[in-house]
Design an enzyme around this catalytic site. Sequence first.
Site, PDB file in Angstrom:
ATOM      1  N   GLU A  71      36.375   6.274  31.939  1.00 15.12           N
ATOM      2  CA  GLU A  71      37.763   5.942  32.318  1.00 15.12           C
ATOM      3  C   GLU A  71      37.792   5.969  33.839  1.00 15.12           C
ATOM      4  O   GLU A  71      37.946   7.031  34.449  1.00 15.12           O
ATOM      5  CB  GLU A  71      38.737   6.980  31.740  1.00 15.12           C
ATOM      6  CG  GLU A  71      38.766   7.034  30.223  1.00 15.12           C
ATOM      7  CD  GLU A  71      39.592   5.917  29.601  1.00 15.12           C
ATOM      8  OE1 GLU A  71      40.206   5.125  30.334  1.00 15.12           O
ATOM      9  OE2 GLU A  71      39.609   5.837  28.360  1.00 15.12           O
TER      10      GLU A  71
ATOM     11  N   CYS B 135      45.615   6.287  38.202  1.00 14.64           N
ATOM     12  CA  CYS B 135      44.675   5.192  37.942  1.00 14.64           C
ATOM     13  C   CYS B 135      45.462   3.922  37.627  1.00 14.64           C
ATOM     14  O   CYS B 135      44.994   2.809  37.870  1.00 14.64           O
ATOM     15  CB  CYS B 135      43.753   5.554  36.788  1.00 14.64           C
ATOM     16  SG  CYS B 135      44.638   6.168  35.354  1.00 14.64           S
TER      17      CYS B 135
HETATM   18  P1  NAD Z   1      35.989  11.403  41.472  1.00 14.59           P
HETATM   19  O1  NAD Z   1      35.155  10.301  40.939  1.00 14.59           O
HETATM   20  O2  NAD Z   1      35.797  11.826  42.874  1.00 14.59           O
HETATM   21  O3  NAD Z   1      35.767  12.720  40.581  1.00 14.59           O
HETATM   22  C1  NAD Z   1      36.062  12.753  39.202  1.00 14.59           C
HETATM   23  C2  NAD Z   1      35.258  13.828  38.515  1.00 14.59           C
HETATM   24  O4  NAD Z   1      33.889  13.446  38.487  1.00 14.59           O
HETATM   25  C3  NAD Z   1      35.280  15.192  39.213  1.00 14.59           C
HETATM   26  O5  NAD Z   1      35.353  16.196  38.231  1.00 14.59           O
HETATM   27  C4  NAD Z   1      33.946  15.224  39.949  1.00 14.59           C
HETATM   28  O6  NAD Z   1      33.464  16.528  40.181  1.00 14.59           O
HETATM   29  C5  NAD Z   1      33.050  14.481  38.989  1.00 14.59           C
HETATM   30  N1  NAD Z   1      31.884  13.804  39.576  1.00 14.59           N
HETATM   31  C6  NAD Z   1      31.825  13.088  40.709  1.00 14.59           C
HETATM   32  N2  NAD Z   1      30.604  12.539  40.859  1.00 14.59           N
HETATM   33  C7  NAD Z   1      29.862  12.911  39.783  1.00 14.59           C
HETATM   34  C8  NAD Z   1      28.528  12.662  39.369  1.00 14.59           C
HETATM   35  N3  NAD Z   1      27.693  11.923  40.088  1.00 14.59           N
HETATM   36  N4  NAD Z   1      28.122  13.196  38.196  1.00 14.59           N
HETATM   37  C9  NAD Z   1      28.960  13.954  37.438  1.00 14.59           C
HETATM   38  N5  NAD Z   1      30.225  14.234  37.809  1.00 14.59           N
HETATM   39  C10 NAD Z   1      30.684  13.717  38.960  1.00 14.59           C
HETATM   40  O7  NAD Z   1      37.519  10.985  41.215  1.00 14.59           O
HETATM   41  P2  NAD Z   1      38.861  11.700  41.706  1.00 14.59           P
HETATM   42  O8  NAD Z   1      39.050  11.496  43.180  1.00 14.59           O
HETATM   43  O9  NAD Z   1      38.959  13.079  41.158  1.00 14.59           O
HETATM   44  O10 NAD Z   1      39.953  10.835  40.905  1.00 14.59           O
HETATM   45  C11 NAD Z   1      40.454   9.611  41.341  1.00 14.59           C
HETATM   46  C12 NAD Z   1      39.758   8.445  40.645  1.00 14.59           C
HETATM   47  O11 NAD Z   1      39.810   8.609  39.229  1.00 14.59           O
HETATM   48  C13 NAD Z   1      40.443   7.115  40.917  1.00 14.59           C
HETATM   49  O12 NAD Z   1      39.465   6.118  41.086  1.00 14.59           O
HETATM   50  C14 NAD Z   1      41.247   6.870  39.649  1.00 14.59           C
HETATM   51  O13 NAD Z   1      41.565   5.521  39.410  1.00 14.59           O
HETATM   52  C15 NAD Z   1      40.328   7.430  38.619  1.00 14.59           C
HETATM   53  N6  NAD Z   1      41.039   7.789  37.397  1.00 14.59           N
HETATM   54  C16 NAD Z   1      40.886   6.999  36.299  1.00 14.59           C
HETATM   55  C17 NAD Z   1      41.584   7.292  35.138  1.00 14.59           C
HETATM   56  C18 NAD Z   1      41.456   6.414  33.921  1.00 14.59           C
HETATM   57  O14 NAD Z   1      41.865   6.846  32.855  1.00 14.59           O
HETATM   58  N7  NAD Z   1      40.933   5.205  34.013  1.00 14.59           N
HETATM   59  C19 NAD Z   1      42.421   8.411  35.076  1.00 14.59           C
HETATM   60  C20 NAD Z   1      42.534   9.212  36.206  1.00 14.59           C
HETATM   61  C21 NAD Z   1      41.840   8.890  37.362  1.00 14.59           C
END
Ligand code: NAD
Length: 500
Positions: free
Chosen positions: A258, A292
């Site tokens: 997601e 998102c």
């Molecule tokens: P992010 O990608 O920085 O982090 C999200 C999560 O992933 C965190 O828990 C982080 O620790 C983990 N993470 C990061 N890199 C990783 C890796 N290489 N391996 C494993 N885990 C890893 O995102 P954010 O800044 O917390 O959230 C914002 C983003 O999330 C935006 O792009 C938004 O659109 C998206 N988002 C999407 C949805 C959806 O349902 N499509 C919902 C909410 C947020």
Amino acid sequence: MTLAERAADLLRGVGVDPESLGGSGDVLACSSPIDGSELLTVRAHTDAEVAEAIAVAGEAFTQWRVTPAPVRGKLVKRLGELIGEHKEQLAGLVTIEVGKISSEALGEVQEMIDICDLAVGLSRQLFGRTMPSEREGHRLQEVWHPLGVVGVISAFNFPVAVWSWNAAIALVCGDTVVWKPSELAPLTALATSALLERAAADVGAPPGVGPLVLGGRDVGEALVDSPDIALLSATGSTRMGREVGPRVASRFGRVLLELGGNNAVVLAPSADLDLAVNSMVFAAAGTAGQRCTSLRRLIVHRSVADAATERLARAFASLPVGDPSEEGTLVGPLIRPAAAEAMQAALAEAVASGGEVLAGGEAVPVGAGGSYVRPALVRMPSQTPVVLRETFAPILYVVAYDDFDEALALHNAASQGLSAGIFTRDQAEAERFLAVADTGITNVNVGTSGAEIGGAFGGEKETGGGRESGSDAWRAYMRRSTNTINYSGSVQLAQGVHFG
Ligand code: NAD
């Protein structure tokens, strides 16, 4: 009372000791976007503790998978009740930790309650099918079975709802769930996890059904690479999904992604402008543009472009930006200073590529420490690269179109495919949009954000293709077995094959 003291009180209210939070690894920076102040000392889990959590969930799975699904539903029912009893406290933590205004924070917790309701009903409806066999005295059926341990990695902007979409469904499906929340929101996760533990104790479920592991990317990677995680459900940026997807696939694990969105509204000449503008202001400025599903692109018919942008500019200029816990605030802070910097960089890039800022974009002074901005409305000559990128901040780019095919092409030009809306009174236009817009969520006379849990949630293309929440999204959390049962007493081969 400081925010730290308030957070400590809220944690105590859900039965969590604020003096001892998390594992025994490094201290996680834990601060509030409201004023940048330090909250509480939370420690990450060490590699060994993460491995232990996965093992405990694996052990619990052996018991949980044989617990009848309607009995599993009782755990989720109890969880929903406890979340309801502690709604204000959870929402308070969401506001302190990620800066959502109170109404949106309460809405996020309500979404958890709603998905629990849905999952409880589902616990009696994990239907398989039977189909006619071509062989006499044979029966053919498919049956859904629990999958295993589900790893959930969640993003900061929905610090608890996203976990509940996964966990409530996974638990009734017979899976156990290891959760790694965003490192920016450990407190809401600790509170929620404590409620799950209490629910498990109340209904006699194994204590390891839902362990929590705290930490950053390294802890996420431990779930990604563990062969004991049957399904990894990861919510976050497209960058994260690009790393996670192939790694899980390389061990033949299942993945549910997601990821980022770049959501657009098409505003047609026949639209009810009041309805459209009001819907778009919430979609673009709600959660300070940090959903998102936030509205990031307005594709407007040239004949109504000036009228629409004038109204939007007036609305953006008058939005109350401020402390999210104060009554009347509609736009809270960005999660951290880097988000405000990314917003300014995107605005500068937009202007350099011919854009004109019609309203907002400036920093708003709200006490010391927080990053507050006024949502920006930017007229663009075309969809330049900055428009087609997701900047996780409140910027609404406006692009004009002349004919409807052009609007559809502009809409689908984004590499993400999460949510879309059209405002029109022309039914043929609405139907064409529903058929052609390449998004997982496509609305008519409704903005891009604020989905209900009854439908499947997720998006196409760089949004990752995953579906969570309602409809038949539960199937991702189970494995399907096709069974042939022979009660004829004779060997019969399919396709008329004779052997010997
Ligand atoms: P992010 O990608 O920085 O982090 C999200 C999560 O992933 C965190 O828990 C982080 O620790 C983990 N993470 C990061 N890199 C990783 C890796 N290489 N391996 C494993 N885990 C890893 O995102 P954010 O800044 O917390 O959230 C914002 C983003 O999330 C935006 O792009 C938004 O659109 C998206 N988002 C999407 C949805 C959806 O349902 N499509 C919902 C909410 C947020």
